[in-house]
Scaffold this motif. Structure first.
Motif, mmCIF file in Angstrom:
data_model
loop_
_atom_site.group_PDB
_atom_site.id
_atom_site.type_symbol
_atom_site.label_atom_id
_atom_site.label_comp_id
_atom_site.label_asym_id
_atom_site.label_seq_id
_atom_site.Cartn_x
_atom_site.Cartn_y
_atom_site.Cartn_z
ATOM 1 N N THR A 9 0.921 -1.169 0.076
ATOM 2 C CA THR A 9 -0.018 -0.247 -0.206
ATOM 3 C C THR A 9 0.868 1.142 0.120
ATOM 4 N N ILE A 10 1.928 1.260 0.807
ATOM 5 C CA ILE A 10 2.774 2.410 0.773
ATOM 6 C C ILE A 10 3.476 2.561 -0.655
ATOM 7 N N LEU A 11 3.848 1.533 -1.306
ATOM 8 C CA LEU A 11 4.488 1.617 -2.731
ATOM 9 C C LEU A 11 3.236 2.088 -3.657
ATOM 10 N N HIS A 12 2.169 1.875 -3.535
ATOM 11 C CA HIS A 12 1.033 2.184 -4.210
ATOM 12 C C HIS A 12 0.750 3.792 -3.941
ATOM 13 N N ALA A 13 0.817 4.108 -2.822
ATOM 14 C CA ALA A 13 0.454 5.559 -2.497
ATOM 15 C C ALA A 13 1.655 6.354 -3.078
ATOM 16 N N PHE A 14 2.930 6.106 -3.102
ATOM 17 C CA PHE A 14 3.700 6.874 -3.826
ATOM 18 C C PHE A 14 3.505 6.930 -5.045
ATOM 19 N N ARG A 15 3.459 5.473 -5.840
ATOM 20 C CA ARG A 15 3.050 5.729 -7.235
ATOM 21 C C ARG A 15 1.894 6.522 -7.701
ATOM 22 N N GLU A 16 0.917 6.437 -7.025
ATOM 23 C CA GLU A 16 -0.326 7.114 -7.224
ATOM 24 C C GLU A 16 -0.103 8.668 -7.232
ATOM 25 N N ALA A 17 0.544 8.971 -6.266
ATOM 26 C CA ALA A 17 1.018 10.380 -6.206
ATOM 27 C C ALA A 17 2.134 10.913 -7.098
ATOM 28 N N ALA A 53 1.379 -0.393 11.515
ATOM 29 C CA ALA A 53 1.872 0.951 11.455
ATOM 30 C C ALA A 53 2.817 1.375 10.303
ATOM 31 N N VAL A 54 2.759 2.754 10.188
ATOM 32 C CA VAL A 54 3.595 3.351 9.184
ATOM 33 C C VAL A 54 4.156 4.511 9.756
ATOM 34 N N SER A 55 5.473 4.952 9.648
ATOM 35 C CA SER A 55 6.250 5.721 10.304
ATOM 36 C C SER A 55 7.039 6.401 9.332
ATOM 37 N N VAL A 56 6.758 7.812 9.196
ATOM 38 C CA VAL A 56 7.486 8.667 8.313
ATOM 39 C C VAL A 56 8.333 9.446 9.105
ATOM 40 N N VAL A 57 9.581 9.680 8.722
ATOM 41 C CA VAL A 57 10.563 10.301 9.543
ATOM 42 C C VAL A 57 11.630 11.254 8.665
ATOM 43 N N SER A 58 11.650 12.453 8.951
ATOM 44 C CA SER A 58 12.653 13.381 8.314
ATOM 45 C C SER A 58 13.590 13.950 9.360
ATOM 46 N N GLU A 59 14.972 14.145 8.925
ATOM 47 C CA GLU A 59 15.901 14.731 9.729
ATOM 48 C C GLU A 59 16.474 15.973 9.217
ATOM 49 N N SER A 60 16.729 16.967 9.674
ATOM 50 C CA SER A 60 17.409 18.072 9.314
ATOM 51 C C SER A 60 18.550 17.973 8.808
ATOM 52 N N PRO A 61 19.026 18.667 7.698
ATOM 53 C CA PRO A 61 20.422 18.442 7.308
ATOM 54 C C PRO A 61 21.273 19.223 8.061
ATOM 55 N N ASN A 62 20.839 20.308 8.869
ATOM 56 C CA ASN A 62 21.632 21.231 9.762
ATOM 57 C C ASN A 62 21.976 20.498 11.047
ATOM 58 N N THR A 63 23.008 20.752 11.733
ATOM 59 C CA THR A 63 23.578 20.296 12.826
ATOM 60 C C THR A 63 24.114 21.524 13.852
ATOM 61 N N THR A 103 3.360 9.076 12.893
ATOM 62 C CA THR A 103 3.320 7.463 12.926
ATOM 63 C C THR A 103 1.896 7.409 12.810
ATOM 64 N N ASN A 104 1.235 6.307 12.228
ATOM 65 C CA ASN A 104 -0.178 5.921 12.081
ATOM 66 C C ASN A 104 -0.346 4.531 12.419
ATOM 67 N N LEU A 105 -1.285 3.989 13.165
ATOM 68 C CA LEU A 105 -1.608 2.676 13.520
ATOM 69 C C LEU A 105 -2.827 2.379 12.465
ATOM 70 N N ILE A 116 -1.589 7.585 4.391
ATOM 71 C CA ILE A 116 -0.068 7.322 4.153
ATOM 72 C C ILE A 116 0.432 8.622 3.354
ATOM 73 N N GLN A 117 -0.371 8.996 2.284
ATOM 74 C CA GLN A 117 -0.056 10.456 1.631
ATOM 75 C C GLN A 117 -0.158 11.495 2.596
ATOM 76 N N GLY A 118 -1.232 11.487 3.369
ATOM 77 C CA GLY A 118 -1.171 12.618 4.409
ATOM 78 C C GLY A 118 0.030 12.684 5.139
ATOM 79 N N LEU A 119 0.474 11.544 5.913
ATOM 80 C CA LEU A 119 1.631 11.553 6.612
ATOM 81 C C LEU A 119 2.758 12.093 6.010
#
Length: 171
Positions: A9-17, A53-63, A103-105, A116-119
């Motif tokens: 479903t995750i793969l489908h969500a990305f392809r659909e978008a 569950a699906v978890s979407v994580v991003s990290e800043s490139p700044n330190t 994250t969403n359960l 998933i697209q909303g996350l």
């Protein structure tokens, strides 16, 4: 490796978008990057099949190498977190980097494409929203850094991009 229903479903969500992504070999993880208003947002998305569950994580490139900058970034994250309903900012203390996690359960093993697209939208939007605030803090030194009013910084509307109006004539 056979993909779980959720990862499919995750793969489908990305392809659909129409979003470009790469898969991480041997794991139910994809990586993607998005050009947002203020910055480029890199993220990874992971399926946790046993939990649905699906978890979407991003990290800043700044330190933040200066402990004073790190402290002010932590304050920024804490204050913004109190306003959020989905996801939260985190600080990787040792690396001195801000991140955002949503994250969403799901009630079913296959998940939901739109959620998933909303996350993903949420994660990109929040990382983009914090980017100019993070840079203001990281560029400040000495008395300027100490006197930054984080609440006023968060309230700056000049850093928020305008939301384009939706065309509702087709509905």
């Amino acid at each position: 490796m056979v993909n779980s229903e959720l990862y499919s479903t995750i793969l489908h969500a990305f392809r659909e978008a129409g979003w470009a992504f790469t898969e991480v070999d041997g794991r139910e993880v994809i990586r993607a990057g998005f050009e947002a208003h203020h910055t480029r947002v890199e993220l990874h998305l992971q399926a946790f099949e046993p939990l649905a569950a699906v978890s979407v994580v991003s990290e800043s490139p700044n330190t933040a190498t200066n402990p004073l900058h790190r402290d002010r970034l932590c304050e920024l994250a804490m204050r913004i977190n109190r306003t959020l309903t989905v996801g939260n900012f985190e600080m990787d203390w040792n690396a001195g980097r801000l991140g955002f996690r949503a994250t969403n359960l799901f009630p079913t093993p296959q998940g939901d494409v739109k959620i998933i697209q909303g996350l993903v939208h949420n994660t990109v939007g929040e990382m983009d929203r914090i980017a100019p605030l993070e840079l203001i803090i990281l560029k400040a030194e000495g008395a300027e850094l100490a006197s930054l009013d984080i609440d006023k910084l968060i309230a700056r509307e000049d850093l928020i991009p305008e939301i384009p109006e939706r065309d509702t004539s087709a509905t």
